[in-house]
Motif scaffolding. Structure first.
Motif, short mmCIF file in Angstrom:
data_model
loop_
_atom_site.label_atom_id
_atom_site.label_comp_id
_atom_site.label_asym_id
_atom_site.label_seq_id
_atom_site.Cartn_x
_atom_site.Cartn_y
_atom_site.Cartn_z
N ARG A 96 0.85 -1.27 -0.16
CA ARG A 96 -0.12 0.07 -0.14
C ARG A 96 0.99 1.14 0.03
NH1 ARG A 96 -3.67 -2.93 3.63
NH2 ARG A 96 -2.45 -2.19 5.26
N SER A 97 1.96 1.37 0.65
CA SER A 97 2.71 2.51 0.88
C SER A 97 3.47 2.72 -0.41
CB SER A 97 3.77 2.18 1.96
OG SER A 97 2.96 2.17 3.42
N TYR A 98 3.88 1.50 -0.89
CA TYR A 98 4.64 1.55 -2.37
C TYR A 98 3.65 2.00 -3.50
CZ TYR A 98 6.43 -0.46 -6.68
OH TYR A 98 6.98 -0.45 -8.02
N LEU A 99 2.67 1.72 -3.42
CA LEU A 99 1.65 2.16 -4.72
C LEU A 99 1.08 3.58 -4.31
CD1 LEU A 99 -0.63 -1.05 -4.85
CD2 LEU A 99 0.97 -0.27 -6.52
N LYS A 100 1.05 4.08 -3.07
CA LYS A 100 0.61 5.20 -2.75
C LYS A 100 1.69 6.17 -3.08
CE LYS A 100 -1.06 8.22 0.82
NZ LYS A 100 -1.39 8.46 2.29
N LYS A 101 3.05 5.81 -2.86
CA LYS A 101 4.22 6.78 -3.15
C LYS A 101 4.39 6.98 -4.69
CE LYS A 101 8.11 8.93 -2.72
NZ LYS A 101 8.19 10.32 -2.46
N PHE A 102 4.27 5.86 -5.53
CA PHE A 102 4.69 5.71 -6.82
C PHE A 102 3.40 5.71 -7.75
CE2 PHE A 102 8.39 4.12 -4.47
CZ PHE A 102 9.44 5.02 -4.99
N TYR A 140 10.51 -0.22 0.43
CA TYR A 140 9.18 -0.05 1.09
C TYR A 140 8.65 -1.51 1.93
CZ TYR A 140 8.16 4.96 -0.46
OH TYR A 140 8.32 6.28 -0.48
N LEU A 141 8.79 -2.45 1.05
CA LEU A 141 8.51 -3.75 1.84
C LEU A 141 9.43 -4.04 3.19
CD1 LEU A 141 8.12 -6.16 -0.86
CD2 LEU A 141 6.55 -5.49 0.46
N THR A 142 10.55 -3.55 3.19
CA THR A 142 11.73 -3.50 4.20
C THR A 142 11.20 -2.45 5.30
OG1 THR A 142 13.61 -4.00 2.74
CG2 THR A 142 13.98 -3.16 5.04
N GLN A 143 10.85 -1.48 4.99
CA GLN A 143 10.26 -0.34 5.97
C GLN A 143 9.12 -0.98 6.56
OE1 GLN A 143 9.49 3.15 3.77
NE2 GLN A 143 11.87 3.60 3.39
N ALA A 144 8.23 -1.70 6.16
CA ALA A 144 6.97 -2.17 6.72
C ALA A 144 7.48 -3.24 7.76
CB ALA A 144 6.14 -3.04 5.55
N THR A 145 8.53 -3.89 7.65
CA THR A 145 8.94 -4.79 8.60
C THR A 145 9.84 -4.02 9.76
OG1 THR A 145 11.29 -5.07 7.75
CG2 THR A 145 9.32 -6.49 6.73
N ASN A 146 9.62 -2.54 9.85
CA ASN A 146 10.50 -1.70 10.88
C ASN A 146 11.92 -2.28 10.45
OD1 ASN A 146 8.47 -0.62 11.84
ND2 ASN A 146 7.92 -2.33 13.19
#
Length: 338
Positions: free
Chosen positions: A55-61, A74-80
């Motif tokens: 979701r974060s990735y799609l929203k950003k790009f 963005y997937l890495t960020q989702a895992t903190n």
């Protein structure tokens, strides 16, 4: 993974500035392997983290361009930042083909190899790799399949068959082991499993070619599929009632015909005879027409071929035209179609 096993395979991530090269990237590697990789990522991240990152990735790009590095970030960020997704995935996207995992299990003298001691390291086929099993574990899997095959999930049963035959093609597994593995198919009725099994069996026939054991292998395959053939029969199956069996039926009939089963050929001829005697009304079930046309053209004479050829000249229904052309293409006489 069949396409990815070919010498012509390529990495998912390929740098290119040539429009012609970019066009060539719209292939099975881009669409099919990418989809399986996404499924694998979802598996090791978990649904919640994966969806949050996407979701974060799609929203950003949105309405913009991005690279695989952006997705991994963005997937890495989702895992903190507890999982380095890029470190894990770069090998999968920057290299062609897939790995083979060799599972070896050592048993001591005090170990008791019980029926349920087998190990399947790739449950539900989430990982994009082939699995090669040690002899002891492999034989336990065979015993389980012969005793109660449903104890192993359908996808996992399918994976074992697919992997074993694929590895036998590159001589990492003896083909006789692959044949032993599918011996339980006499009791198998699942659509997904049989699609995998038939694909593996067809590939094996192709590779055998004119080998002296070809007829013996075909006879063995026929013995495995006959119980299913006798169960599924020739009666048209309503897709709204049992769509799995409806999809499986023509595949089974086609396979049994390819193994030269006389009863199958005679039944197809009987269906076709009704069509021949009543040209105005086609009484052959639509789902079986392609198979029946193929059988009668393959095993029949010029008369059957010309009848279907003449029908194709005036056919207005696209699906029936496809059935006719596919059936006509089954002729043994190349001069008829070249």
């Amino acid at each position: 993974m069949e396409t990815d096993s070919l010498p012509t395979s390529r990495p998912i991530n390929v740098e290119s500035t040539n429009p012609a090269d970019i066009f060539l990237m719209f292939d099975a590697i881009t669409y099919h392997k990418d989809a399986v990789l996404i499924r694998m990522i979802n598996m090791f991240l978990g649904d919640q983290i994966f969806q949050q990152g996407i979701r974060s990735y799609l929203k950003k790009f949105s309405y913009n361009s991005a690279t695989q590095h952006d997705l991994w970030q963005y997937l890495t960020q989702a895992t903190n930042n507890t999982i380095d997704v890029e470190h894990i995935m770069t090998g999968w996207t920057d290299q062609a083909a897939y790995p083979v995992v060799d599972v070896k299990r050592t048993y001591t003298k005090t170990d008791q190899q019980q029926l349920y001691d087998w190990i399947l390291p790739n449950p539900n086929y989430f990982g994009i790799y082939r699995t090669k099993y040690s002899s002891g574990n492999f034989h336990l899997i065979i015993t389980q399949l012969q005793t109660n095959h449903t104890h192993i999930p359908t996808i996992s049963r399918s994976a074992v068959i697919d992997d074993t035959f694929a590895l036998s093609h590159i001589l990492l597994v003896n083909a006789t082991e692959a044949y032993r593995l599918i011996g339980y198919l006499k009791n198998e009725r699942d659509l997904v499993l049989w699609i995998t099994a038939l694909s593996s069996m067809n590939r094996q026939e192709y590779l055998l070619g004119d080998n002296e054991i070809f007829s013996e292998v075909q006879q063995y395959f026929l013995e495995l599929i006959l119980p299913l053939y006798n169960s599924i029969g020739w009666t048209s199956i309503n897709q709204s009632i049992d769509w799995r069996q409806a999809l499986l039926q023509p595949k089974v009939l086609s396979a049994v015909f390819s193994y030269g089963y006389p009863e199958c050929i005679d039944t197809a001829r009987s269906f076709f005879r009704q069509r021949y005697l009543n040209p105005v009304q086609n009484l052959i079930p639509n789902s079986l027409r392609r198979v029946i046309y193929c059988i009668v053209v393959r095993e029949g004479s010029e008369e059957e071929f010309q009848f279907l050829w003449n029908r194709s000249k005036n056919e207005l229904v696209p699906s029936e035209m496809v059935n006719l052309l596919d059936g006509l293409a089954c002729t043994k006489d190349r001069s008829r179609i070249v």
